[in-house]
Design a protein around this motif. Sequence first.
Motif, PDB file in Angstrom:
ATOM      1  N   LYS A   1       0.838  -1.201   0.000  1.00  0.00           N
ATOM      2  CA  LYS A   1       0.000   0.000   0.000  1.00  0.00           C
ATOM      3  C   LYS A   1       0.874   1.252   0.000  1.00  0.00           C
ATOM      4  CE  LYS A   1      -1.979   1.506   3.666  1.00  0.00           C
ATOM      5  NZ  LYS A   1      -2.747   1.886   4.823  1.00  0.00           N
ATOM      6  N   THR A   2       1.898   1.288   0.835  1.00  0.00           N
ATOM      7  CA  THR A   2       2.801   2.434   0.891  1.00  0.00           C
ATOM      8  C   THR A   2       3.507   2.636  -0.443  1.00  0.00           C
ATOM      9  OG1 THR A   2       3.116   2.156   3.263  1.00  0.00           O
ATOM     10  CG2 THR A   2       4.798   3.428   2.084  1.00  0.00           C
ATOM     11  N   ASN A   3       3.950   1.552  -1.066  1.00  0.00           N
ATOM     12  CA  ASN A   3       4.610   1.653  -2.371  1.00  0.00           C
ATOM     13  C   ASN A   3       3.660   2.199  -3.438  1.00  0.00           C
ATOM     14  OD1 ASN A   3       6.955   0.675  -1.269  1.00  0.00           O
ATOM     15  ND2 ASN A   3       6.683  -1.401  -2.030  1.00  0.00           N
ATOM     16  N   ILE A   4       2.409   1.772  -3.417  1.00  0.00           N
ATOM     17  CA  ILE A   4       1.418   2.265  -4.380  1.00  0.00           C
ATOM     18  C   ILE A   4       1.177   3.757  -4.166  1.00  0.00           C
ATOM     19  CG2 ILE A   4      -1.024   2.157  -5.044  1.00  0.00           C
ATOM     20  CD1 ILE A   4      -0.875  -0.882  -4.461  1.00  0.00           C
ATOM     21  N   ILE A   5       1.007   4.162  -2.911  1.00  0.00           N
ATOM     22  CA  ILE A   5       0.787   5.580  -2.597  1.00  0.00           C
ATOM     23  C   ILE A   5       1.972   6.416  -3.069  1.00  0.00           C
ATOM     24  CG2 ILE A   5       0.640   7.244  -0.687  1.00  0.00           C
ATOM     25  CD1 ILE A   5      -1.108   5.131   0.776  1.00  0.00           C
ATOM     26  N   ASN A   6       3.187   5.970  -2.779  1.00  0.00           N
ATOM     27  CA  ASN A   6       4.378   6.722  -3.190  1.00  0.00           C
ATOM     28  C   ASN A   6       4.468   6.840  -4.708  1.00  0.00           C
ATOM     29  OD1 ASN A   6       5.090   7.123  -0.531  1.00  0.00           O
ATOM     30  ND2 ASN A   6       6.529   5.418  -0.480  1.00  0.00           N
ATOM     31  N   ALA A   7       4.144   5.769  -5.417  1.00  0.00           N
ATOM     32  CA  ALA A   7       4.194   5.799  -6.887  1.00  0.00           C
ATOM     33  C   ALA A   7       3.144   6.752  -7.448  1.00  0.00           C
ATOM     34  CB  ALA A   7       3.999   4.389  -7.435  1.00  0.00           C
ATOM     35  N   LEU A   8       1.939   6.742  -6.891  1.00  0.00           N
ATOM     36  CA  LEU A   8       0.889   7.649  -7.363  1.00  0.00           C
ATOM     37  C   LEU A   8       1.241   9.099  -7.061  1.00  0.00           C
ATOM     38  CD1 LEU A   8      -2.313   5.639  -6.376  1.00  0.00           C
ATOM     39  CD2 LEU A   8      -1.445   6.064  -8.684  1.00  0.00           C
ATOM     40  N   LYS A   9       1.766   9.373  -5.870  1.00  0.00           N
ATOM     41  CA  LYS A   9       2.132  10.747  -5.494  1.00  0.00           C
ATOM     42  C   LYS A   9       3.302  11.250  -6.340  1.00  0.00           C
ATOM     43  CE  LYS A   9       1.168  12.652  -1.862  1.00  0.00           C
ATOM     44  NZ  LYS A   9       0.247  13.707  -1.499  1.00  0.00           N
ATOM     45  N   ALA A  10       4.174  10.342  -6.791  1.00  0.00           N
ATOM     46  CA  ALA A  10       5.273  10.750  -7.670  1.00  0.00           C
ATOM     47  C   ALA A  10       4.738  11.225  -9.016  1.00  0.00           C
ATOM     48  CB  ALA A  10       6.254   9.597  -7.864  1.00  0.00           C
TER      49      ALA A  10
ATOM     50  N   THR B   1      -6.612   4.199   3.046  1.00  0.00           N
ATOM     51  CA  THR B   1      -6.991   2.796   2.849  1.00  0.00           C
ATOM     52  C   THR B   1      -6.913   2.457   1.365  1.00  0.00           C
ATOM     53  OG1 THR B   1      -9.312   3.317   2.492  1.00  0.00           O
ATOM     54  CG2 THR B   1      -8.610   2.974   4.787  1.00  0.00           C
ATOM     55  N   PHE B   2      -7.046   1.156   1.053  1.00  0.00           N
ATOM     56  CA  PHE B   2      -7.071   0.767  -0.350  1.00  0.00           C
ATOM     57  C   PHE B   2      -8.279   1.392  -1.054  1.00  0.00           C
ATOM     58  CE2 PHE B   2      -4.040  -2.652   0.774  1.00  0.00           C
ATOM     59  CZ  PHE B   2      -3.114  -2.430  -0.237  1.00  0.00           C
ATOM     60  N   ALA B   3      -9.378   1.554  -0.338  1.00  0.00           N
ATOM     61  CA  ALA B   3     -10.552   2.211  -0.914  1.00  0.00           C
ATOM     62  C   ALA B   3     -10.228   3.665  -1.268  1.00  0.00           C
ATOM     63  CB  ALA B   3     -11.736   2.138   0.046  1.00  0.00           C
ATOM     64  N   ASP B   4      -9.447   4.360  -0.414  1.00  0.00           N
ATOM     65  CA  ASP B   4      -9.028   5.734  -0.699  1.00  0.00           C
ATOM     66  C   ASP B   4      -8.154   5.776  -1.953  1.00  0.00           C
ATOM     67  OD1 ASP B   4     -10.266   6.602   1.660  1.00  0.00           O
ATOM     68  OD2 ASP B   4      -8.411   6.398   2.837  1.00  0.00           O
ATOM     69  N   ILE B   5      -7.264   4.795  -2.066  1.00  0.00           N
ATOM     70  CA  ILE B   5      -6.367   4.741  -3.228  1.00  0.00           C
ATOM     71  C   ILE B   5      -7.182   4.564  -4.507  1.00  0.00           C
ATOM     72  CG2 ILE B   5      -4.551   3.387  -4.353  1.00  0.00           C
ATOM     73  CD1 ILE B   5      -3.493   2.782  -1.485  1.00  0.00           C
ATOM     74  N   VAL B   6      -8.097   3.617  -4.484  1.00  0.00           N
ATOM     75  CA  VAL B   6      -8.936   3.361  -5.655  1.00  0.00           C
ATOM     76  C   VAL B   6      -9.749   4.605  -6.006  1.00  0.00           C
ATOM     77  CG1 VAL B   6     -10.888   2.007  -6.510  1.00  0.00           C
ATOM     78  CG2 VAL B   6      -9.016   0.862  -5.315  1.00  0.00           C
ATOM     79  N   ALA B   7     -10.281   5.281  -5.005  1.00  0.00           N
ATOM     80  CA  ALA B   7     -11.097   6.480  -5.247  1.00  0.00           C
ATOM     81  C   ALA B   7     -10.265   7.628  -5.817  1.00  0.00           C
ATOM     82  CB  ALA B   7     -11.783   6.916  -3.956  1.00  0.00           C
ATOM     83  N   SER B   8      -8.973   7.674  -5.523  1.00  0.00           N
ATOM     84  CA  SER B   8      -8.135   8.778  -5.996  1.00  0.00           C
ATOM     85  C   SER B   8      -7.649   8.581  -7.428  1.00  0.00           C
ATOM     86  CB  SER B   8      -6.929   8.964  -5.069  1.00  0.00           C
ATOM     87  OG  SER B   8      -5.990   7.928  -5.269  1.00  0.00           O
ATOM     88  N   ILE B   9      -7.675   7.380  -7.936  1.00  0.00           N
ATOM     89  CA  ILE B   9      -7.108   7.104  -9.257  1.00  0.00           C
ATOM     90  C   ILE B   9      -7.781   7.904 -10.371  1.00  0.00           C
ATOM     91  CG2 ILE B   9      -6.830   5.280 -11.003  1.00  0.00           C
ATOM     92  CD1 ILE B   9      -6.021   3.430  -8.655  1.00  0.00           C
ATOM     93  N   PRO B  10      -9.108   8.072 -10.394  1.00  0.00           N
ATOM     94  CA  PRO B  10      -9.694   8.880 -11.481  1.00  0.00           C
ATOM     95  C   PRO B  10      -9.224  10.333 -11.494  1.00  0.00           C
ATOM     96  CG  PRO B  10     -11.380   7.547 -10.449  1.00  0.00           C
ATOM     97  CD  PRO B  10     -10.142   7.418  -9.600  1.00  0.00           C
ATOM     98  N   SER B  11      -8.801  10.868 -10.361  1.00  0.00           N
ATOM     99  CA  SER B  11      -8.351  12.264 -10.331  1.00  0.00           C
ATOM    100  C   SER B  11      -6.861  12.400 -10.641  1.00  0.00           C
ATOM    101  CB  SER B  11      -8.660  12.890  -8.973  1.00  0.00           C
ATOM    102  OG  SER B  11      -7.910  12.270  -7.957  1.00  0.00           O
ATOM    103  N   LEU B  12      -6.188  11.298 -10.899  1.00  0.00           N
ATOM    104  CA  LEU B  12      -4.763  11.319 -11.223  1.00  0.00           C
ATOM    105  C   LEU B  12      -4.558  12.035 -12.548  1.00  0.00           C
ATOM    106  CD1 LEU B  12      -1.942  10.231 -10.413  1.00  0.00           C
ATOM    107  CD2 LEU B  12      -2.458   8.215 -11.766  1.00  0.00           C
ATOM    108  N   TYR B  13      -3.719  13.057 -12.545  1.00  0.00           N
ATOM    109  CA  TYR B  13      -3.469  13.833 -13.753  1.00  0.00           C
ATOM    110  C   TYR B  13      -2.255  13.253 -14.471  1.00  0.00           C
ATOM    111  CZ  TYR B  13      -2.725  17.605 -16.972  1.00  0.00           C
ATOM    112  OH  TYR B  13      -2.561  18.325 -18.116  1.00  0.00           O
ATOM    113  N   ILE B  14      -2.446  12.849 -15.706  1.00  0.00           N
ATOM    114  CA  ILE B  14      -1.380  12.190 -16.448  1.00  0.00           C
ATOM    115  C   ILE B  14      -0.763  13.093 -17.513  1.00  0.00           C
ATOM    116  CG2 ILE B  14      -0.854  10.206 -17.929  1.00  0.00           C
ATOM    117  CD1 ILE B  14      -1.545   9.394 -15.121  1.00  0.00           C
ATOM    118  N   GLY B  15      -1.519  14.011 -18.073  1.00  0.00           N
ATOM    119  CA  GLY B  15      -1.051  14.817 -19.204  1.00  0.00           C
ATOM    120  C   GLY B  15       0.007  15.841 -18.827  1.00  0.00           C
TER     121      GLY B  15
END
Length: 182
Positions: free
Chosen positions: A38-47, A59-73
């Motif tokens: 979980k910590t590794n996933i959070i660190n990778a997403l925050k990077a 929580t894992f539910a928080d991680i899943v909920a945050s993925i749609p707001s991840l800005y990739i462009g």
Amino acid sequence: MISEILRDHGLGKGLNGADKKALIDAVNAADTNQSVVKTNIINALKAKDANLSLTNASTFADIVASIPSLYIGKKWATGTCTIQGASGQTNKYTVTGLSFVPKTILAFSAVDPATNPPSFHGYSTVYAYNDAGFTSGKWQRLDTWSTSMFVNQTTAPTTGQFTLTNVSSSAYTDYIRWFAFE
């Protein structure tokens, strides 16, 4: 034969002490491992997007909920500023705090935005194309002004900031809208 093997491993009799301990150890190992994962996933997403509101307590539910707001462009920013006129192009405004290194910067300035059209100023990392392919990027002026607002930004930014300079005479204030692109 299968029923004997199953009976030897506790089927119909409950778990023996050794099997209970092995099961508890497996669950504990999985719990420890999931925390690291979980910590590794959070660190990778925050990077990828530091604006995500994830913490080690998420929580894992928080991680899943945050993925749609991840800005990739590509990142970009815009803002306004006012620079008082000065002789010798000494009045500057430094835009700071960008979460990216700008590759293209545009600025539109006017001494009286209500009555005068804005002047365009720009710099960008420009790539040329020849028979060998694209050449390396060169920090190049995009405007044709004899003096550009980027007179003091003659090299490409290497951090999340850049400098604008008032190039008007000392009697004029520049009102500026700027755009920076990754």
